[in-house]
Design an enzyme around this catalytic site. Sequence first.
Site, PDB file in Angstrom:
ATOM      1  N   SER A 143      30.079 -13.691 -46.979  1.00 40.73           N
ATOM      2  CA  SER A 143      29.470 -12.995 -48.106  1.00 40.73           C
ATOM      3  C   SER A 143      29.625 -13.876 -49.333  1.00 40.73           C
ATOM      4  O   SER A 143      30.714 -14.404 -49.602  1.00 40.73           O
ATOM      5  CB  SER A 143      30.165 -11.649 -48.332  1.00 40.73           C
ATOM      6  N   ASP A 181      23.050 -26.251 -57.231  1.00 40.60           N
ATOM      7  CA  ASP A 181      24.293 -25.605 -56.812  1.00 40.60           C
ATOM      8  C   ASP A 181      24.920 -26.381 -55.662  1.00 40.60           C
ATOM      9  O   ASP A 181      25.326 -25.809 -54.649  1.00 40.60           O
ATOM     10  CB  ASP A 181      24.034 -24.154 -56.409  1.00 40.60           C
TER      11      ASP A 181
END
Length: 984
Positions: free
Chosen positions: A696, A815
Site C-alpha cells: 500500500s 518520483d
Amino acid sequence: MNYHKHKLLLLVKALFLISFIPPTNSSNRDAAILLRVKNGQLQDPLRKLGDWIESSPNSPCNWTGITCDGQTNNVVSVNLSGVNVSGKFPADFCRISSLRNLDLSLNSLGEGITSDSISLCSRLASLNLSSNNFVGSLPEFPVQFLNLTTLDFSYNNFSGEIPTSFVNLPRLRVLNLGSNLLNGSIPEFLTNLTELTELVLSVNLFRPSPLPPNIGRLAKLEKLVSTYTNLVGEIPESIGDLVSIKDFDISHNGLVGRIPDSIGKMKNVEQIELYGNQLSGELPDAFSNLTSLLRFDASENNLTGKIPQSLAGVALESLHLNDNFLEGEIPEILALNPNLVELRLFNNRLSGVLPEFLGMNSGLEEIDVSNNYLEGPLPQNLCYRKKLQFFIIFGNRISGTIPESYGECSGLIYVRIQENELSGQVPDGLWGFSGLEHVEFSNNRLEGSIPPSVSSAKNLEQLLISGNNFSGELPVEICDLKELKKFDSSRNRFYGKLPPCITQLTKLQELHIQGNRFTSEIPKSIAAWRELTELDLSDNHFSGNIPVELGDLPVLTFLNLSNNLLSGQIPVELTKLKLNEFNVSNNRLQGKVPLGFDTKFFLSSLMGNPDLCSSDLRPLPPCSRSKSVSLVMVAVLSALAVILVVLLLWLLIKTKKLMIFGSRSSKSWKITAFQRFGLDEEQVLASLKNENLIGSGGSGRVYRVKLKCGQTVAAKRLWEPKGLAESEALFMSEIETLGRVRHANIVRLLFSCISDDFKVLVYNYMENGSLGDVLYGENGGVLLDWPKRFAIAKGAAQGLAYLHHDCVPAIVHRDVKSNNILLDEEFRPKVSDFGLAKILKQDSKEGDQVMSRVAGSYGYIAPEYAYTMKVTEKSDVYSFGIVLLELITGKRPNDNSFGENKNIVKWVTEIALSSSAQGSGNGIYVAGLDQLLDPRMNTSTISYEEVEKLLNIALSCTAELPISRPSMRRVVELLKDRSPNGSK
C-alpha cells in the site's frame, strides 16, 4: 687613509647584517592574525594548515597558502583554495593591512556575509569566495573599494537582488556572480562599472529582465556570460559599442526579435553564442568586419531567410545554425574557409547542393546537415584532410554514389546517411574503420555486399542498413563485432544461412533481418543472447522448428517469425516470455496453440497456419474430432459439466464483484488493453481483496493476482481521494505514460480498468518487489551482492535515459526512488509508478512549466525543485543519484546515523573528501570506501573500481546546480565505461 677604509668596511658589514635581521613586528602581527583566524574561525578537518606554527622558521611566509612581499616580508596574499576548510566568512584575515589577495574558493564555508565583515576587506585587490556554501543576500559594499579589481562569488547559494552598493567598486574588472540563486532582476547600474573586462551572471533565477539597454557603456568588456538568466526582450543595439568583447554568450534565455545589425561592430569578438532563444527574422548581413570571429552559434531559434555571405565568408572554426527555419543554398564561400572544423546546419529548410569543395581547405571534423532539402552529389573531398569524425546528412535528397575517397576517411566515428537517394556500392573502407561506433545507411538505393573488412570495426555498436539493395550472404566477419548492440539489415536481398557464430554476439539487443531471402533453420545455440530484446526474422525462407531456446531469453519482448516456412508446433516455452509483440503467422505450424497464446489478442498473429488448432479460439479449427458415439457422449457430458462450473464461477465472480465494486453493470467499465496478452479482466477485478494485498502506497493498494493461465500479475487499485480530479489526473498520467512505453527496464502496463467507482492498473508481477524492500530487508546484504547492485544501477539508468531521450516527447518521472524500482525474479530493475510523471510537450516548452505543488518523495527531491517548482529531467537525475548512494551504502536518504541536519549526500561527500586526501592517487582511498559500503555485503564480491565509479557518478548526479548534473544518457555512458572515473 687606512682609517677611512676601516670605516667603509664597517659600514658594508652593517648593511650586510641588516639583511639578516629577524622578521619585523608587522610580520609577527600578521602571523598572530592568521593563527587567530585559523584557531578561532575555521575548521581544518584535513589538517592542511598544520604547518601554521608560530615557531616555524620564516613564519608566516613559508606557511601553506601564504605569500609575502619579498622586500618587507609582509603578508600580501592568502590562498586557501581547495583545502577543505569550513566555518563562517573569516573576515579577520583582512585585518592584515598589507593583504591584497584573498582566495577562499573551493571550500565549505557558509552562512551569510555581513556588510560590516566585508568592509574590513576594503584594501583588497582580489577577493575569491567561489564554490562555497554561502547563503542569504549578497553583501553590501558600504564604503568604496578603491583597489578591488576581481570579485568572484560564483557557485554559492546567494539569493535576492544585486545590491546597488556594487557601484562602490569603481575599479572592478572581473565580476563573477554565476551559479547562485539570485532572483532579483539584472540591474542597469552594472553598466556604470565601466572598468569591467569580465562579467559573468550565468545560471541564476533572475526575474525576467532585458539585457541592460546601455550594455554598450562597458567598452572595456572582453567577456560577457549571461546564460540561463531569464533574459527577455530584444538584444539592444548598443552591443555594437562592445568594441573590446571577445566572448559574448547570452544563450539559453527568452530573447526575441531580430539580431541587430550592430553586431557587426564587435570587431574583436571571437565567440558569439545566441543559441536556445526565440530570436526571429533574418540573420544580418553584417559580419564582414569580424575578422577575429572563430565560433558563431545561433542554433535553436526561429531564424528565417538565407545564410548571409558575410557570415559564411568569416574564417570560423565552428558554425552552428541548426534548428531554425533557414532556407536557400549553403554559400559556396563556406568551402574556402581554412579553419572550419564544425558545421551544424541540421533541421532547417536549406536546399541546393553541398558546396563542391567542402572539406578541401580545412580539417573538417563534423558536418551535420540532416533534415533539410539538399540534393545532388556528395562533395568528393569532404574528408580530404582525413579529420572527419561525424558525418551526418540523413533526411535529404542527396543522390549519386558515395565517393571512393570516403573509404579512406579513417577517423570516422559516427556515420548517418540514411533516408537519401544514394546508389551504387559503399566503399569497402567505410565499413571497417576501427573507431566506428554507429553506421546508418538505411533507406537509400545502395547495393553490393557487406565486405570482410567490417571485422575491423571493433567498436561498432549499431549497424543499420535496412531498406537498400544489399545482397549476398552475411560474412562470418560480422561475428567479430563484439560490441554490436543493434543490427538491422531488413528489406534487402541477403540470402543463405545466418553465420552460426552470430549467436556469440553477447551484447546484441536488437536483431532485425526481416524482408530478405535467408534460408535454413533458426539457430538454437542462442543462450548468449542474454540482452536481446527484439528479434525479427519475418518475411524470409527460414524452415524447421521454432527453437524452444527462445523461451529462455530473459529480456526478449518482441518476436516476429511470420511469413517463413517454419513447421512443427509452437513451443510452450515461449509463453514464459513477456512479449509486447508476438507473430508467427503465415508459416506451416501445426498442433495445438499453447494456452498462453490461445486468446483473441494473438489471433491475427497465428493466422495462415492451416494445421494449427485451438480448443475454443475461432476461426482456428478445434484440435480433436471423433466419430465415436461414446466419445461424443463423453464430450457432451464434459461440456455440460464445464458449462455448469462456468455458471457457478460466473455467479461467484459476479457476487464478489458486486461486493467489491458495487452494483454497477460491467458495461459501465472501460477496459483498455496495452499488451497483446489474454487476460481475464473479471478474474483480476474479483481478486482485489485483502488476502491478496501485497503493498500500500501513496497512490493506492497493490494486489498479487494469479491467473488461470498460470501467469501472475500485479493489480494496483488507486485511492479515491476527496479531490476526484486529482485521482483522475494520476490515473490518466500513468496510462498516458506507460501505455506508450516499451523498454526492458520499465514495468509493463498490461491493461487499465476504470469506472465511476474504481480505477485499476494491471502490470507484470515482479517477484522480488521493490529495490527499497530488498535493500532494507533483513537479507538485503545477502540478496544484493555488489554485481547485482551495479547491474541494477545500469538497468535503472537505461530505463530513465529511455524516458528522457528516446521518448518523443520526453517524459520526466518526478518520483524516482528505490521503492519505485521493481526487481524481477533475476533482480533485473524495472522503473515503475508513473502517477507523477510529466510529459514535456515540445511545442509548449513545458520543460520550464511551473508546477502547482512539489511532487516527489522526501529525501529524493532535488534542492532547486522546492523553490522553482519547474519540471526538468535534471530533477530525475538528482533522485537517481540518491538511489545510487543507497545502493552503495545500504542507508536510507535521511538515515538517523548521519546526524542532525545531514542527508546522505552531505554524509557521503564528507567521507569521500576526507578519504581522497588520505589516498595516494586521485581516487577515493579504499578505507574511505569501506566506510561507505553496506557492511552486509559479501566483501569477496566487491569491485572497488566499480564502487568508486558509481560513487563519482552519484556525486555528479546530486550536484547542487542542475546544470552541473549529467544527462541520463551520459550516466549510461559512464556506467558502461571501463575506467572507474568515467574518463575515456
